[in-house]
Design a protein around this motif. Structure first.
Motif, PDB file in Angstrom:
ATOM      1  N   LYS A  29      12.065  24.926 -26.555  1.00 41.52           N
ATOM      2  CA  LYS A  29      11.761  24.548 -27.948  1.00 41.52           C
ATOM      3  C   LYS A  29      12.233  25.629 -28.902  1.00 41.52           C
ATOM      4  CE  LYS A  29       7.877  21.472 -27.216  1.00 41.52           C
ATOM      5  NZ  LYS A  29       6.473  21.201 -27.481  1.00 41.52           N
ATOM      6  N   GLY A  30      12.091  26.877 -28.503  1.00 44.05           N
ATOM      7  CA  GLY A  30      12.545  27.980 -29.338  1.00 44.05           C
ATOM      8  C   GLY A  30      14.060  27.969 -29.508  1.00 44.05           C
ATOM      9  N   ILE A  31      14.774  27.695 -28.416  1.00 43.72           N
ATOM     10  CA  ILE A  31      16.239  27.630 -28.473  1.00 43.72           C
ATOM     11  C   ILE A  31      16.686  26.471 -29.349  1.00 43.72           C
ATOM     12  CG2 ILE A  31      18.303  27.199 -27.097  1.00 43.72           C
ATOM     13  CD1 ILE A  31      16.982  28.783 -24.835  1.00 43.72           C
ATOM     14  N   ILE A  32      16.030  25.335 -29.197  1.00 46.78           N
ATOM     15  CA  ILE A  32      16.363  24.155 -30.010  1.00 46.78           C
ATOM     16  C   ILE A  32      16.094  24.439 -31.475  1.00 46.78           C
ATOM     17  CG2 ILE A  32      15.749  21.764 -30.507  1.00 46.78           C
ATOM     18  CD1 ILE A  32      15.305  21.398 -27.488  1.00 46.78           C
ATOM     19  N   MET A  33      14.992  25.134 -31.752  1.00 52.37           N
ATOM     20  CA  MET A  33      14.633  25.445 -33.134  1.00 52.37           C
ATOM     21  C   MET A  33      15.665  26.412 -33.748  1.00 52.37           C
ATOM     22  SD  MET A  33      11.017  26.802 -34.365  1.00 52.37           S
ATOM     23  CE  MET A  33      10.406  26.503 -35.952  1.00 52.37           C
TER      24      MET A  33
END
Length: 112
Positions: free
Chosen positions: A5-9
């Motif tokens: 989720k952090g990478i996508i964000m």
């Protein structure tokens, strides 16, 4: 899961940043295109006024001067030769603090 989720964000924020940079750089280009389009339309209208005034003037052979919207129109009829007259139509206007002018000249024989 939290790492994905952090990478996508971060990727989403990066994409938004790139999109906003592209958008902000294209606004001045679009504005300049609109200004140039306005200038071309003013030039075309001035040329149209000069041509129509030339047609009318070669029949009447009268000098005149008048204002038409932003355009200042002047018609001069001068002797050119023994039996030939010169008609000059000048259309001038201001375009962003700069004076613009279109001038048309034509030689006519008054007998025709």
């Amino acid at each position: 899961m939290l790492k994905n989720k952090g990478i996508i964000m971060v990727e989403t924020l990066w994409a938004i940043f790139i999109f906003s940079v592209i958008l902000m750089s294209s606004i001045p280009i679009y504005r300049q295109m609109m200004i140039e389009r306005e200038h071309r339309s003013q030039d075309y209208l001035a040329l149209t006024i000069a041509r129509s005034e030339m047609e009318v003037s070669q029949n009447r052979l009268q000098e005149k001067e008048y204002q038409r919207n932003i355009y200042h129109v002047q018609v001069y009829v001068q002797p050119y030769n023994f039996q030939i007259l010169e008609i000059q139509v000048m259309v001038s206007w201001k375009q962003e603090e700069q004076k613009r002018e279109i001038s048309l000249k034509k030689l006519v024989y008054p007998g025709t």
